[in-house]
Motif scaffolding. Structure first.
Motif, PDB file in Angstrom:
ATOM      1  N   ALA A   1      -5.154   6.718   4.585  1.00  0.00           N
ATOM      2  CA  ALA A   1      -5.548   8.125   4.668  1.00  0.00           C
ATOM      3  C   ALA A   1      -5.147   8.882   3.403  1.00  0.00           C
ATOM      4  N   ALA A   2      -3.905   8.679   2.960  1.00  0.00           N
ATOM      5  CA  ALA A   2      -3.429   9.367   1.750  1.00  0.00           C
ATOM      6  C   ALA A   2      -4.229   8.933   0.527  1.00  0.00           C
ATOM      7  N   LEU A   3      -4.546   7.648   0.448  1.00  0.00           N
ATOM      8  CA  LEU A   3      -5.303   7.135  -0.695  1.00  0.00           C
ATOM      9  C   LEU A   3      -6.698   7.742  -0.740  1.00  0.00           C
ATOM     10  N   ALA A   4      -7.410   7.743   0.390  1.00  0.00           N
ATOM     11  CA  ALA A   4      -8.771   8.269   0.410  1.00  0.00           C
ATOM     12  C   ALA A   4      -8.797   9.761   0.155  1.00  0.00           C
ATOM     13  N   PHE A   5      -7.770  10.470   0.617  1.00  0.00           N
ATOM     14  CA  PHE A   5      -7.738  11.924   0.450  1.00  0.00           C
ATOM     15  C   PHE A   5      -7.539  12.326  -1.005  1.00  0.00           C
ATOM     16  N   ASN A   6      -6.904  11.453  -1.777  1.00  0.00           N
ATOM     17  CA  ASN A   6      -6.684  11.710  -3.204  1.00  0.00           C
ATOM     18  C   ASN A   6      -7.822  11.048  -3.983  1.00  0.00           C
TER      19      ASN A   6
ATOM     20  N   TYR B   1     -23.350   4.774  -6.739  1.00  0.00           N
ATOM     21  CA  TYR B   1     -22.086   5.195  -7.342  1.00  0.00           C
ATOM     22  C   TYR B   1     -21.296   5.973  -6.299  1.00  0.00           C
ATOM     23  N   LEU B   2     -20.043   5.589  -6.101  1.00  0.00           N
ATOM     24  CA  LEU B   2     -19.205   6.235  -5.090  1.00  0.00           C
ATOM     25  C   LEU B   2     -18.711   7.602  -5.568  1.00  0.00           C
ATOM     26  N   LEU B   3     -18.835   8.608  -4.681  1.00  0.00           N
ATOM     27  CA  LEU B   3     -18.254   9.924  -4.942  1.00  0.00           C
ATOM     28  C   LEU B   3     -16.914  10.080  -4.236  1.00  0.00           C
ATOM     29  N   GLU B   4     -16.876   9.808  -2.927  1.00  0.00           N
ATOM     30  CA  GLU B   4     -15.648   9.977  -2.162  1.00  0.00           C
ATOM     31  C   GLU B   4     -15.777   9.291  -0.814  1.00  0.00           C
ATOM     32  N   VAL B   5     -14.636   9.166  -0.135  1.00  0.00           N
ATOM     33  CA  VAL B   5     -14.587   8.620   1.220  1.00  0.00           C
ATOM     34  C   VAL B   5     -13.834   9.610   2.105  1.00  0.00           C
ATOM     35  N   ASN B   6     -14.434   9.979   3.224  1.00  0.00           N
ATOM     36  CA  ASN B   6     -13.794  10.862   4.201  1.00  0.00           C
ATOM     37  C   ASN B   6     -13.329  10.018   5.383  1.00  0.00           C
ATOM     38  N   THR B   7     -12.064  10.139   5.741  1.00  0.00           N
ATOM     39  CA  THR B   7     -11.534   9.328   6.847  1.00  0.00           C
ATOM     40  C   THR B   7     -11.466  10.091   8.164  1.00  0.00           C
ATOM     41  N   VAL B   8     -11.683  11.408   8.147  1.00  0.00           N
ATOM     42  CA  VAL B   8     -11.830  12.193   9.381  1.00  0.00           C
ATOM     43  C   VAL B   8     -13.071  13.065   9.201  1.00  0.00           C
ATOM     44  N   PRO B   9     -14.254  12.466   9.293  1.00  0.00           N
ATOM     45  CA  PRO B   9     -15.491  13.224   9.078  1.00  0.00           C
ATOM     46  C   PRO B   9     -15.771  14.187  10.226  1.00  0.00           C
TER      47      PRO B   9
ATOM     48  N   LEU C   1     -10.082  -1.962   1.681  1.00  0.00           N
ATOM     49  CA  LEU C   1      -8.980  -1.002   1.742  1.00  0.00           C
ATOM     50  C   LEU C   1      -8.322  -0.942   3.117  1.00  0.00           C
ATOM     51  N   GLY C   2      -8.835  -1.704   4.065  1.00  0.00           N
ATOM     52  CA  GLY C   2      -8.200  -1.767   5.379  1.00  0.00           C
ATOM     53  C   GLY C   2      -8.374  -0.519   6.214  1.00  0.00           C
ATOM     54  N   PHE C   3      -9.543   0.142   6.103  1.00  0.00           N
ATOM     55  CA  PHE C   3      -9.781   1.330   6.910  1.00  0.00           C
ATOM     56  C   PHE C   3      -9.963   0.951   8.376  1.00  0.00           C
ATOM     57  N   GLU C   4      -9.706   1.931   9.246  1.00  0.00           N
ATOM     58  CA  GLU C   4      -9.955   1.806  10.674  1.00  0.00           C
ATOM     59  C   GLU C   4     -10.584   3.107  11.149  1.00  0.00           C
ATOM     60  N   GLY C   5     -11.102   3.107  12.375  1.00  0.00           N
ATOM     61  CA  GLY C   5     -11.719   4.324  12.887  1.00  0.00           C
ATOM     62  C   GLY C   5     -13.006   4.637  12.150  1.00  0.00           C
TER      63      GLY C   5
ATOM     64  N   ARG D   1      -8.819  10.997  -7.016  1.00  0.00           N
ATOM     65  CA  ARG D   1      -8.468  10.331  -8.268  1.00  0.00           C
ATOM     66  C   ARG D   1      -7.863   8.958  -7.998  1.00  0.00           C
ATOM     67  N   ASP D   2      -6.932   8.893  -7.065  1.00  0.00           N
ATOM     68  CA  ASP D   2      -6.278   7.618  -6.767  1.00  0.00           C
ATOM     69  C   ASP D   2      -7.254   6.629  -6.149  1.00  0.00           C
ATOM     70  N   LEU D   3      -8.103   7.119  -5.247  1.00  0.00           N
ATOM     71  CA  LEU D   3      -9.064   6.248  -4.594  1.00  0.00           C
ATOM     72  C   LEU D   3      -9.984   5.576  -5.612  1.00  0.00           C
ATOM     73  N   LEU D   4     -10.547   6.373  -6.509  1.00  0.00           N
ATOM     74  CA  LEU D   4     -11.469   5.826  -7.504  1.00  0.00           C
ATOM     75  C   LEU D   4     -10.742   4.864  -8.442  1.00  0.00           C
ATOM     76  N   SER D   5      -9.490   5.191  -8.776  1.00  0.00           N
ATOM     77  CA  SER D   5      -8.712   4.320  -9.666  1.00  0.00           C
ATOM     78  C   SER D   5      -8.445   2.962  -9.026  1.00  0.00           C
ATOM     79  N   VAL D   6      -8.214   2.951  -7.721  1.00  0.00           N
ATOM     80  CA  VAL D   6      -7.967   1.695  -7.011  1.00  0.00           C
ATOM     81  C   VAL D   6      -9.239   0.872  -6.882  1.00  0.00           C
ATOM     82  N   LEU D   7     -10.371   1.537  -6.692  1.00  0.00           N
ATOM     83  CA  LEU D   7     -11.622   0.816  -6.447  1.00  0.00           C
ATOM     84  C   LEU D   7     -12.316   0.336  -7.710  1.00  0.00           C
ATOM     85  N   LYS D   8     -12.089   0.997  -8.831  1.00  0.00           N
ATOM     86  CA  LYS D   8     -12.772   0.597 -10.072  1.00  0.00           C
ATOM     87  C   LYS D   8     -12.501  -0.857 -10.442  1.00  0.00           C
TER      88      LYS D   8
END
Length: 324
Positions: free
Chosen positions: A111-116, A284-292, A266-270, A118-125
């Motif tokens: 959750a913290a990773l997806a919410f940030n 191209y990925l923009l973002e991921v929302n974990t509580v849409p 990334l091991g998402f659930e829900g 910058r961090d999310l994109l850095s991990v996925l690149k």
């Protein structure tokens, strides 16, 4: 025996009212034959449970229980409907993990990773996930407009790094507009993400765990009446959300594969809802929302409906997955 389900809603961010709407939809559609639902409003001022007459009962934060004439009411599971902090950035997830209380969204780290962003994109690149060219700014850092333009070009997008629902976002066409856009983003967060403009079809892809299996829902095409998919477009009817998206089979296969890969690696659930823009056939990925959003008019519930999944079934599936 029926399970006691706490539906948490509200939160500490600009998305408070949207979260209340999502939480109330979950409350209305939860299967009363299986669950006893309770509405829990979380705000900076108080944590309370509302009964059907909207009378408030305080939540005991030491064990996340509420008082009752026969003793405390404890919960078997938490349904997380809080967009933004503390429900989408890992804070509540960590709290519930410490209490050993199942909840319907992903774990605190994811959750913290997806919410940030910058961090999310850095991990996925490094995994080969295509993203826009980006420039980072932190509050108090000097703003070098020439450096920004040289890196990302114009037009570009200026975003609050940790905010949802298109709060604090601007599309900038001129170098002279950067300062005002950055100041606007800083009203939502002390970190800013500036990205190059990607000119292509925008889609939203819901991925859920349903009946124990990862399921990519029908894809939604976003057509904004405004210059981009901003708050008005998202919530005030200034856009078309077309499901299924009017894209080629190649585009659909590529984005479905990438969305499922991101969810799995990334091991998402829900629930997750990821936003992409196509450059040619490549998403191209923009973002991921974990509580849409979870209202009847929100994108993910509409995608579930297109897949033949009712709101009652969608919400029950998330609870049963969490309980397992």
């Amino acid at each position: 025996m029926k399970k006691n389900i706490a539906i948490v809603m509200g939160g500490y961010s600009s998305e408070y009212d949207i979260s209340i709407k999502s939480g109330n939809v979950v409350y209305q559609h939860l299967d009363r034959h299986l669950y006893n639902p309770y509405r829990i409003i979380i705000s900076r001022e108080k944590w309370v449970c509302l009964d059907d007459s909207d009378q408030e009962f305080p939540v005991d934060r030491s064990d996340f229980s509420i008082p009752h004439s026969s003793g405390k009411i404890h919960f078997d599971c938490v349904f997380n409907a809080i967009h933004g902090t503390p429900g989408e950035d890992g804070l509540l997830q960590a709290y519930f993990e410490l209490l050993n209380l199942p909840q319907t969204s992903c774990d605190h780290y994811q959750a913290a990773l997806a919410f940030n962003k910058r961090d999310l994109l850095s991990v996925l690149k490094p995994h080969g996930v295509p993203c826009a060219t980006s420039y980072y700014l932190d509050k108090g850092q000097s703003i070098d407009e020439d450096s920004i333009v040289n890196k990302v070009g114009l037009p570009c997008f200026v975003k609050a790094n940790r905010a949802g629902s298109s709060y604090g976002i601007s599309k900038v066409y001129k170098k002279e507009e950067l300062k005002a856009a950055i100041d606007k983003a800083f009203t939502e967060d002390n970190q800013v993400l500036i990205e190059s403009f990607l000119d292509g079809v925008e889609v939203s892809v819901g991925v859920i765990t349903h009946k124990g299996q990862v399921l990519v829902l029908p894809i939604t095409e976003i057509v904004s009446e405004n210059d981009f998919f901003d708050f008005e477009a998202k919530y005030l009817g200034k856009s078309q959300e077309i499901t299924p998206a009017r894209i080629s089979e190649t585009k659909e296969a590529n984005v479905r594969k990438l969305a499922e890969f991101i969810y799995t690696i990334l091991g998402f659930e829900g629930y997750t809802r990821s936003e992409f823009i196509f450059i040619g056939d490549e998403p191209y990925l923009l973002e991921v929302n974990t509580v849409p959003g979870l209202t009847e008019e929100s994108i993910l519930p509409k995608q579930a409906k297109a897949a033949g999944i009712s709101l009652k079934e969608l919400f029950s599936s998330a609870i049963e997955q969490a309980l397992q």
